[in-house]
Each structure stands twice: as C-alpha cells, then as structure tokens.
Write an enzyme that holds these catalytic residues in place. Structure first.
Site, mmCIF file in Angstrom:
data_model
loop_
_atom_site.group_PDB
_atom_site.id
_atom_site.type_symbol
_atom_site.label_atom_id
_atom_site.label_comp_id
_atom_site.label_asym_id
_atom_site.label_seq_id
_atom_site.Cartn_x
_atom_site.Cartn_y
_atom_site.Cartn_z
ATOM 1 N N LYS A 232 12.138 33.700 -3.388
ATOM 2 C CA LYS A 232 10.785 33.356 -2.922
ATOM 3 C C LYS A 232 10.182 32.366 -3.909
ATOM 4 O O LYS A 232 10.391 32.486 -5.127
ATOM 5 C CB LYS A 232 9.962 34.640 -2.853
ATOM 6 C CG LYS A 232 8.569 34.489 -2.267
ATOM 7 C CD LYS A 232 7.889 35.859 -2.163
ATOM 8 C CE LYS A 232 6.533 35.788 -1.488
ATOM 9 N NZ LYS A 232 5.907 37.126 -1.335
ATOM 10 N N SER B 195 4.283 38.131 3.386
ATOM 11 C CA SER B 195 4.308 36.761 2.923
ATOM 12 C C SER B 195 5.697 36.230 2.589
ATOM 13 O O SER B 195 5.889 35.019 2.522
ATOM 14 C CB SER B 195 3.426 36.628 1.685
ATOM 15 O OG SER B 195 3.974 37.360 0.602
ATOM 16 N N SER C 97 4.680 42.725 1.838
ATOM 17 C CA SER C 97 5.222 41.359 1.988
ATOM 18 C C SER C 97 6.737 41.249 1.930
ATOM 19 O O SER C 97 7.275 40.170 2.164
ATOM 20 C CB SER C 97 4.627 40.445 0.912
ATOM 21 O OG SER C 97 3.338 40.031 1.300
#
Lengths: 500, 105
Positions: A82, A157, A181
C-alpha cells in the site's frame, strides 16, 4: 516443471519452486511484471510499478541460491505494498497530491521484513487518500476498479492491494487497517485480508493515520499465503523503532490445519439483524456457521451490547488522531509547498488547502473541532470511556468462545459514485470498526459469489488480542468447506503472467 | 446547537487549512452531519468508567541510551532535505515567520 500461470501458484509453491530450481526468482518476477502489464490497465491497482527493484531483488535471491545460501520463506514471491508504506527507491504518496513526489527516505519495517524473507517488490498500490475512505475513490490520482466487476469499487482504503491480489497481479500484498481498511476491501474483492492484533506488526515507516488504531496486515488468495506473510512480519520479534510493537513469537502455519472440533464460535444475533445488512452477506454467515458446526465446532450466542456505539466512538477518536498526525504536513520539510507566499502561516494554510483532498480536510476539521477547548470533554474523553466498555464487551464474549463470526461488510461491492454522502460511507465499516477500537485481530474470508449479485461475499472472524493464530485456523476451516481457495477474478485469470 | 459558518471558519483557521467560501459552506453542512453521528457517545452515563486511550494499557515512555544512533535511524542531511520544498545551506528554507520583518533575503 511444465509451464504454469503465476496466478495459480501459492506463495509456498513459488518459494519451493525457486528453492528447488524449477524456475528462477527472476522468471517469477518477469511473469509478475507481465501480469501487471496485461491486467493493470483495466484494474489500476498500482500507483507505481517498481520493475527495477523487483528484478534486483529476484537476482539477489537467485544469487543466494547459486551460492548455496538458505532462502527465505517468501523467496521470489511477488508482493505489493500500500502506498502509505515507505520503500527506498519508490515514492510514498498516500494517493495524495500532498505527497505526489515524495521519495521514501527509508524503508518501513513491515516492508523490510517481507524483503528479508525473500519477497520480490512489484510496486505500490492505490488507496483512499491518507487511508480516509472505504472505496479508494478518494485517491487523488485515479480510481481502482474491482476485478470482479470493473463498474464497481474495490473497497478501501487498501483497495489497490486487495484488487492487485484479486486480479492475480501479485501473490501477497500488504495493507493497513484503521477501521476496516484491510477486511472491507478483501471482502469486496473476494480475497483473504487480515488485520492482526494491534502491536503485532510494526508501524514504523507507515504514514500514520490513527496511531492507536492503525495496524498493517496481509492480503492473499489463500489463508495459507496470509499465514506465511504473517510469519515473515513477526518472525524478527518486536521492532525497537515502534514503541507499541510487541513480541509475537508465533508460527502461524503450525496450527493452520488443526481441526476446529470442540472449539467454540460465537455469533452475535443483534448484528445479524443490523439495518443495512444484505441478504447475501447474512446467508454467508449462515453457511459458514453450518460448515464450522459440520466440522465439530460449537456455536454459541454472545452479546456485544456497546458495539452499536463503535462508529460514534471511532469518528471521535480517529479524526482527533488524524488531525494530530497530519499536522506534520506543513509544506516545509516535505509535501506540497504553495509557491509565492510571503509568510510561513500563509504558506502552511495554502499548502494544506491545496495539497489535501476533500475527505482529508473533512477528517482534520472534525478532529480539530473535537479537540478544541470545551468540546473535548463532551466527545473525546467520553469516547475513550466508551472504548473501555466496547473492549470489556469483547473480553466477556471471549470467555464463552474462541472466535466471533460476523459479517465483514454490510453488502457486496457498490458502484462508483453510488455512496456520495461521506457519513453514509462511514457505515461501510460498521462490522469492522469495533475491533480496531478494542485492538483485537480480525480476518475477512471469502465465501464465493452471491446468488443474486454474482459478486464476492465474505465473512469475518474476530478474536481476542494476540490470538491471531486461532483466527487463521478457523479461517482455514471455512476455506476448506466454503470457498475454492486461490480464486482469481475470472476476467483476469491467466491473462499474462505465464511462468516459462 | 448546530455549528455556524463562522465557527467552522474559526476551526479552519486553527487547523491551518485555507478554505474557499464554497468549501466553507460544504464543510459546515458536513461538520453538523458528522457531529450528529457522534450523538450515541453523549447518551451514556459514564460515571466511574475509566477511559482507554490506547489498546496496549501498560505503555510507558521509551528511553534510549544517551548515545548517538547515526548508523541506523538518523537520516543523512541530504536525504532529510531531499523532499523539502525549499532548502539552503543544509537547512529547510521558509518564508518570513513574523510578517514583513526579518524576511528571507
């Protein structure tokens, strides 16, 4: 070994194949880069592909093998990170204009540990800006498309990490989970996603959002791949660079295949009646319950009376911590700097106004308000007291059961733009958020596709603090009965990524 | 009592985020909706309930030995300055802190 597509191999098969000389790590890296090349145009999971780093890491793995040195458990395994995780040689943007050109000055511990285990870094994945969101739509750069239906969001996310794994572009990816997330995008993309207990994985080098809530964890298409990644994340013990990091001396593979016979699963009737929970996600819970009972597990009802207040507590605590953490973006040491300002105050206010997107501004404004004099006593302090009550609910529940089975998300993947009201979006995390408040571990497990929507459905398991290995054992039991492991989103399976 | 536009402007000033007039209108609507979402927190009788500020309860300050750690964690100056919008002479460069007086020359 005959030719195979990389997306069909588990992480341990890749590592074993590299160790045995069936294929080289460089061949695996090239196959992964080819898969990204062929698939990511439609998925757009990546913000940056680190081809040079991938080849260099793979060459080092092959050289180690040639020299007779032992290889790590993730030797040659293609991984993605990420884009809130620093990796030297890449930018770390948090999908924000604020950090558009930010070069990682050092490497995050979680990233380094996967590299130390022999993994090949393929790139950095898209996310909601600074991890504020549940759809990856707030990325400043581009959307990510759900590999199961590219008219829909991948969740967020950590949407890029979930989508990259679901589309078979990488074998494992790391995400971060502050309120859901990892688990929510895993659910929407039909992959396994684990948020370990707070403290199990170092946060050093991960751009902070809510420091008492943030936790890094892995995505994979198999429970076993997630267990293997967890081993790499915790193997070196606590990280002296993160004072909240804890020793977690556990082999997550050791009890993966243990039977669940005689062990106890808690279900929370009040959650299955929750407003907004779709029929498909409720059916998935029933199917998982039946499967676990068939394997000899006992199912008991437990209560979490204060869980209904978890979203409220979270939207006090998380924005306050975010406001505090994001105060560092002042346009001086790093980040967007507004040109032509005559005073520092003007430069700060305009850099922040033009560097941050809408949701990042909203969260910081809410945090600034809640921490202001007179308001603090009305919301911030009581929210931390409610946190005590929520944590105590879990402690009481785990006196009666080993794990709790509950939905991961109220519904399957939604369309772009379908949820435009920010506070409505916050409800996407209604089943995940309480676990961050308590600091416990949780995992989202795919349950195939829904009969009505044809989209991935899932269940979530939650467990007591530092009992994350039990989560994996139960997740594996569900995987054995309920979902074909290793599934790649059909439209992308076998597209590029041939291992020659 | 809902937050007024003026109050929201004051918070934006405190948060150092320059909002446009249009943004201020939207932000006021958002702030009031968000605060309404927090209402369950205020419905509790929390007399005698201890707060939990952190999931790891027994945290204490971590003190390092008083020796320079230049080999590992300390960033070299050129790396630390690499992401700065402006730098000069091994320092971050900023506009005037005190208005017209003492500006950068």
């Amino acid at each position: 070994m005959c030719a195979a597509n990389l997306d069909q191999l588990s992480a341990s098969q890749i590592a074993a194949g590299v160790a045995a000389g069936d294929f080289t790590a460089v061949e695996v890296a090239r196959a992964a880069l080819d898969a990204v090349e062929q698939r990511d145009g439609e998925v757009q999971a990546f913000l940056q592909v680190s081809a040079d780093l991938a080849i260099a890491a793979a060459e080092a793995t092959d050289a180690a093998r040639a020299a007779g040195r032992p290889l790590g458990p993730l030797a040659g395994v293609p991984v993605a990170f990420k884009d809130n995780m620093n990796l030297v040689g890449t930018r770390t943007t948090c999908a924000s204009r604020m950090l558009e050109g930010y070069e990682s000055p050092y490497t995050a511990t979680c990233v380094q540990r996967l590299l130390d285990a022999g993994a090949t870094p393929v790139g950095k994945t898209n996310m909601d800006e600074f991890a504020f969101g549940s759809s990856t739509e707030s990325s400043a750069f581009h959307p990510t498309y759900n590999p199961w239906d590219t008219t829909r969001v991948p969740g967020g996310s950590s949407g890029g990490s979930a989508a990259a794994v679901a589309a078979g572009e990488v074998t494992v990816a790391l995400g971060s989970d502050t309120g859901g997330s990892i688990r929510q995008p895993a659910s929407l993309c039909g992959v396994v996603g684990m948020k370990p207990t707070y403290g199990a994985v170092s946060r050093y080098g991960v751009v902070a959002f809510g420091s008492s809530l943030d936790q890094v964890g892995p995505f994979g298409r198999r429970v076993e791949d997630v267990a293997l990644a967890m081993n790499a994340l915790v193997a070196a013990g606590r990280d002296p660079y993160d004072s909240t990091s804890q020793d977690c001396p556990v082999d997550f593979l050791e009890h993966l295949e243990d039977p669940v016979e005689g062990r106890t699963v808690g279900v929370v009737p009040q959650l299955l009646e929750a407003e907004g929970l779709s029929r498909e996600e409720r059916t998935a819970i029933q199917q998982a319950t039946v499967a676990l009972e068939a394997q000899g597990a006992r199912v008991v009802e437990v209560e979490l009376p204060n869980i209904a207040s978890a979203i409220a507590a979270y939207y006090v605590i998380a924005p306050c911590e975010a406001f505090s953490n994001l105060a560092r973006f002042d346009g001086v040491r790093y980040g967007y700097q507004e040109p032509g300002c005559s005073t520092l105050a003007e430069q700060t206010s305009l850099s922040r106004a033009h560097g941050f997107g809408e949701e990042a501004k909203r969260r910081q404004m809410l945090g600034a308000y809640l921490l202001s004099s007179g308001v603090y006593d009305k919301y911030y302090y009581p929210a931390q007291q409610v946190r005590t009550l929520i944590t105590a609910d879990y402690v009481r529940a785990y006196e009666k059961c080993d794990v709790i089975l509950l939905p991961a998300t109220p519904r399957t993947a939604f369309r772009f733009g379908e949820i435009s009201d920010p506070t409505e979006m916050y409800a996407s995390d209604m089943f995940t958020i309480s676990n961050n408040i308590a600091g416990n571990g949780g995992i989202s497990v795919p349950m195939g596709v829904g009969a009505e929507s044809g989209l991935p459905v899932s269940v979530q398991l939650q467990g007591p603090a530092f009992k994350d290995r039990s989560l994996l054992t139960f997740a594996r039991a569900i995987e054995r009965s309920c979902s074909a492991e290793g599934v790649v989103a059909p439209a992308f399976a076998g597209k590029g990524g041939e291992l020659q | 009592m809902p937050l007024t536009r003026e109050e929201v402007a004051g918070i934006a000033d405190y948060a150092r985020i320059a909002l446009t007039d249009a943004e201020l209108d939207e932000m006021t609507t958002y702030m009031n909706e968000a605060v309404e979402l927090l209402e369950p927190i205020r419905q509790y009788d929390l007399e005698g309930v201890e707060p939990t500020f952190h999931p790891i309860g027994d945290l204490s300050n971590v003190m390092s030995d008083d020796v320079p750690d230049t080999s590992v964690r300390a960033l070299p100056i050129d790396v630390a300055l690499e992401n700065a919008g402006a730098s000069r002479d091994r320092s971050f460069r900023v506009p005037s802190i005190l208005g017209d007086q003492g500006g950068d020359r």
